[in-house]
Design an enzyme around this catalytic site. Structure first.
Site, PDB file in Angstrom:
ATOM      1  N   HIS A 191       0.704  -1.109   0.066  1.00  0.00           N
ATOM      2  CA  HIS A 191      -0.046  -0.079  -0.021  1.00  0.00           C
ATOM      3  C   HIS A 191       0.998   1.309   0.214  1.00  0.00           C
ATOM      4  O   HIS A 191       0.312   2.291   0.325  1.00  0.00           O
ATOM      5  CB  HIS A 191      -0.783   0.063   1.114  1.00  0.00           C
ATOM      6  CG  HIS A 191      -1.782  -1.206   1.147  1.00  0.00           C
ATOM      7  ND1 HIS A 191      -1.332  -2.211   2.170  1.00  0.00           N
ATOM      8  CD2 HIS A 191      -2.829  -1.667   0.876  1.00  0.00           C
ATOM      9  CE1 HIS A 191      -1.904  -3.172   1.973  1.00  0.00           C
ATOM     10  NE2 HIS A 191      -3.124  -3.208   1.311  1.00  0.00           N
TER      11      HIS A 191
HETATM   12  S1  FES Z   1       1.692  -0.566   3.335  1.00  0.00           S
HETATM   13 FE1  FES Z   1       0.243  -1.940   3.796  1.00  0.00          FE
HETATM   14  S2  FES Z   1       1.159  -3.765   4.457  1.00  0.00           S
HETATM   15 FE2  FES Z   1       2.652  -2.265   4.013  1.00  0.00          FE
END
Ligand code: FES
Length: 182
Positions: free
Chosen positions: A147
């Protein structure tokens, strides 16, 4: 006369009973001590499950990192460059999402080595930044592609949804380039 004999005989019986009880108690304590002592020595299963682990840092070249497992958890050990240490210390600590000084995350005099748990504090993915050519994110640390979390060269979260820095596991230097984790 009969009373004296009874008393004498009663005392003897009582003494015998007390001695017997005492001996049984001593045997009981001894019997308890043996399993207790044997419980103190970790068996192979315990060692595999999480006994302290020695790690030789000498083979990790400057700029490189290794991954290892301790207590079933992924750990990164990075041999930081002078530039990476400088970057980690140049930032204003109060401005960080999870304010923590680089000095508090490494051992004094051994700041070239950073030891952190290797799972992103967002949802647990494994950030990139250990293998040659992998993205280290915008802050020369690690980049979590799940993410988009960016960790700096101290393992601190700098950008993205991860809420916390990569935690530092318990460890200590046992020699110039050797550590014991746990
Ligand atoms: S940014 Fe979501 S698990 Fe690493």
């Amino acid at each position: 006369m009969a009373q004296a004999t009874d008393t004498s005989s009663g005392t003897t019986r009582r003494d015998f009973l007390m001695l017997t009880t005492g001996a049984a108690g001593a045997i009981g304590v001894g019997a308890l001590l043996i399993p207790l002592v044997s419980q103190l020595a970790p068996d192979a299963q315990t060692v595999a499950a999480g006994a302290p682990m020695d790690v030789d840092l000498a083979p990790i070249a400057e700029g490189q990192a290794i991954k290892l497992f301790w207590r079933g958890k992924l750990i990164f050990v990075r041999h930081r460059t002078a530039k990476e240490i400088e970057e980690a210390r140049a930032v204003a600590v109060a401005s960080l999402p999870d304010p923590e000084a680089d000095q508090a995350r490494v051992k004094e005099g051994k700041e070239a080595f950073l030891v952190v748990y290797g799972n992103c504090t967002h949802l647990g993915c494994v950030p990139l930044g250990n293998a040659p050519g992998e993205s280290k994110g915008d802050y020369d640390g690690w980049f979590c592609p799940c993410h988009g979390s960016h960790y700096d060269s101290s393992g601190r979260i700098r950008k993205g949804p991860a809420p916390k820095n990569l935690p530092v596991p318990p460890y200590a230097f046992t020699a110039d380039t050797k550590i014991k984790i746990g």
